[in-house]
Design a protein around this motif. Sequence first.
Motif, PDB file in Angstrom:
ATOM      1  N   GLY A   1      20.476 -12.438  38.974  1.00  0.00           N
ATOM      2  CA  GLY A   1      21.447 -12.702  37.544  1.00  0.00           C
ATOM      3  C   GLY A   1      22.401 -11.966  37.820  1.00  0.00           C
ATOM      4  N   LEU A   2      22.942 -11.959  36.377  1.00  0.00           N
ATOM      5  CA  LEU A   2      24.278 -11.168  36.072  1.00  0.00           C
ATOM      6  C   LEU A   2      23.942  -9.908  35.138  1.00  0.00           C
TER       7      LEU A   2
ATOM      8  N   ARG B   1      25.152  -2.668  28.259  1.00  0.00           N
ATOM      9  CA  ARG B   1      25.123  -3.440  29.295  1.00  0.00           C
ATOM     10  C   ARG B   1      23.971  -4.834  29.178  1.00  0.00           C
ATOM     11  N   GLU B   2      24.297  -5.846  29.299  1.00  0.00           N
ATOM     12  CA  GLU B   2      23.366  -6.997  29.095  1.00  0.00           C
ATOM     13  C   GLU B   2      22.777  -7.696  30.574  1.00  0.00           C
ATOM     14  N   ARG B   3      21.822  -7.962  30.854  1.00  0.00           N
ATOM     15  CA  ARG B   3      21.156  -8.418  31.854  1.00  0.00           C
ATOM     16  C   ARG B   3      21.064  -9.941  31.485  1.00  0.00           C
TER      17      ARG B   3
ATOM     18  N   ILE C   1      31.645 -17.519  31.278  1.00  0.00           N
ATOM     19  CA  ILE C   1      30.220 -17.587  31.431  1.00  0.00           C
ATOM     20  C   ILE C   1      29.494 -17.862  30.160  1.00  0.00           C
ATOM     21  N   GLU C   2      29.036 -19.110  30.019  1.00  0.00           N
ATOM     22  CA  GLU C   2      28.017 -19.359  28.922  1.00  0.00           C
ATOM     23  C   GLU C   2      26.715 -19.346  29.224  1.00  0.00           C
ATOM     24  N   ALA C   3      26.063 -18.454  28.415  1.00  0.00           N
ATOM     25  CA  ALA C   3      24.747 -18.034  28.266  1.00  0.00           C
ATOM     26  C   ALA C   3      23.858 -18.353  27.025  1.00  0.00           C
ATOM     27  N   GLY C   4      23.390 -19.386  26.686  1.00  0.00           N
ATOM     28  CA  GLY C   4      22.829 -19.588  25.250  1.00  0.00           C
ATOM     29  C   GLY C   4      24.077 -19.828  24.382  1.00  0.00           C
TER      30      GLY C   4
ATOM     31  N   LEU D   1      30.422 -16.505  42.445  1.00  0.00           N
ATOM     32  CA  LEU D   1      29.209 -16.527  41.503  1.00  0.00           C
ATOM     33  C   LEU D   1      28.407 -17.917  41.704  1.00  0.00           C
ATOM     34  N   MET D   2      29.023 -19.136  42.029  1.00  0.00           N
ATOM     35  CA  MET D   2      28.751 -20.298  42.036  1.00  0.00           C
ATOM     36  C   MET D   2      27.868 -20.414  43.537  1.00  0.00           C
TER      37      MET D   2
END
Length: 119
Positions: free
Chosen positions: A52-53, A61-63, A89-92, A114-115
């Motif tokens: 993941g990112l 930091r966020e995973r 980058i959309e995550a939720g 990333l893709m």
Amino acid sequence: MAKIAGAVLFGVLATIGDHHQLFLAGVVALGLAVVAMRDLVIPVRLSASADGLVVAGLAGRERISWNDVDRIRVDSRRRYGLTTELLEIEAGDQVHLFSRFDLGSSVFDVADALMKLRP
């Protein structure tokens, strides 16, 4: 280096002039200093792997796993003769925005990479 030089320049300008100029130049100097420190303390804002990112910022930091990533796209807008490109980058409920200055590379190149990593 340009942000640090700008912070120093506006810091010097804050010592010259009336109270309104002092306040405005002080706010700009403080803002540039904060952004410059962020760049020095957190040079890598986005990293990616097969898992993941990892998004890093002043708050920590966020995973983000690939399963949580809803969309990756480049937003390009033209205003006042300038073109602004941001990697979104959309995550939720979260949207992470990165410019080429944050990434150190073209936002289109990073989006393509990333893709390719995304399962």
